[in-house]
Scaffold this motif. Sequence first.
Motif, PDB file in Angstrom:
ATOM      1  N   PRO A 178     -46.867  36.484 -26.559  1.00 24.32           N
ATOM      2  CA  PRO A 178     -45.639  37.092 -26.029  1.00 24.32           C
ATOM      3  C   PRO A 178     -45.593  38.581 -26.352  1.00 24.32           C
ATOM      4  N   GLY A 195     -34.585  35.677 -20.899  1.00 33.23           N
ATOM      5  CA  GLY A 195     -34.176  35.857 -22.294  1.00 33.23           C
ATOM      6  C   GLY A 195     -32.925  36.714 -22.407  1.00 33.23           C
ATOM      7  N   GLN A 220     -44.050  37.947 -16.445  1.00 35.39           N
ATOM      8  CA  GLN A 220     -43.549  38.277 -17.785  1.00 35.39           C
ATOM      9  C   GLN A 220     -42.157  38.918 -17.683  1.00 35.39           C
ATOM     10  N   PHE A 244     -39.949  32.195 -24.595  1.00 32.97           N
ATOM     11  CA  PHE A 244     -41.010  32.699 -25.468  1.00 32.97           C
ATOM     12  C   PHE A 244     -41.001  31.855 -26.733  1.00 32.97           C
ATOM     13  N   LYS A 267     -39.562  36.247 -17.427  1.00 32.75           N
ATOM     14  CA  LYS A 267     -39.261  35.612 -18.716  1.00 32.75           C
ATOM     15  C   LYS A 267     -38.340  36.495 -19.557  1.00 32.75           C
ATOM     16  N   ILE A 268     -38.581  37.792 -19.527  1.00 34.53           N
ATOM     17  CA  ILE A 268     -37.712  38.708 -20.285  1.00 34.53           C
ATOM     18  C   ILE A 268     -36.304  38.675 -19.704  1.00 34.53           C
ATOM     19  N   ALA A 311     -40.755  35.396 -31.310  1.00 32.91           N
ATOM     20  CA  ALA A 311     -40.480  36.399 -30.275  1.00 32.91           C
ATOM     21  C   ALA A 311     -39.089  36.196 -29.690  1.00 32.91           C
ATOM     22  N   ALA A 312     -38.729  34.936 -29.473  1.00 29.04           N
ATOM     23  CA  ALA A 312     -37.404  34.632 -28.909  1.00 29.04           C
ATOM     24  C   ALA A 312     -36.301  35.133 -29.835  1.00 29.04           C
TER      25      ALA A 312
END
Length: 282
Positions: free
Chosen positions: A177, A226, A219, A249, A222-223, A253-254
């Motif tokens: 990640p 989040g 990616q 993630f 995914k961000i 990282a999360a």
Amino acid sequence: MAVDGDWEELGAGVFVRRYQFFNQDIGLVIGDDAALVVDTRSSHRQGREIQDDIRRLTPRPWLVVNTHHHFDHTFGNGVFAPAPIWGHERCVTALERWGERSKQDVAREMPDLAEEIAEVRIVAPTRTFDRSATVDLGGRSVELRHLGRAHTDNDIVVIVPDAGVVFAGDLVEEGGPPYFGDSYPLEWPATDVALLGLAKGPVVPGHGAIVDAAFVRDQLGKIEAGVAAARRAHDEGWPIESAVRDVPFPEPAAQDLLRRAFDQLGGEASASADGRSNPGRE
Ligand SMILES: [Zn+2]
């Protein structure tokens, strides 16, 4: 062109070499007059290893660009000086503020590296800019752009227009990640959108295998997910822990993404959200 087996040529005179330590990608763009080195790794010893590898490809004098201030991208600067070192103006600020502290942290967290970290001289970029700069290498030029805050407040990307290659630094990471520890998650998606506007071919991440625009888009998604999870939790007054499962993630990282997003969203959550103040986590 004869190519050392360990350098990968992505376009005419545009190379990347992946080092086992941190799975890190170092770039090299060769012009008629000079060769531009993208990032310098974590120590003088590692920087000299890059220099030896460069000398198998070209005798040209080098210039350096730091994609951001993190130690694994700048601590080799000392062996390249007095060559010009390009970077964002806040890369200088960050190295002046955090460089020595970062040496101590790295030596403590990675004892095997302590000896070579001790000999690192913090050297900040000497050629700085805010939004964009052009570096002439003789017969070709390279564009440096700051697209916004994301992984840090001083990320820049290196564009080689005549080869269609973009070096994205740690805006993009492959094989793991992205790192969110001192990131700006709320602004990262817009920065990635700007990056996608420039990515016409290979995208070189800061770490891992060469990717393409589709990988960056994935990616980015995914961000965004989040950040949406962080906004939801923040708006509802829920603790960070409640949102971890909604961040796509792995947990460290999360957690970092959520903590930094909460910090950016402001309010009462920021103090308690700081993992560093929690003795249960390092
Ligand atoms: Zn980084």
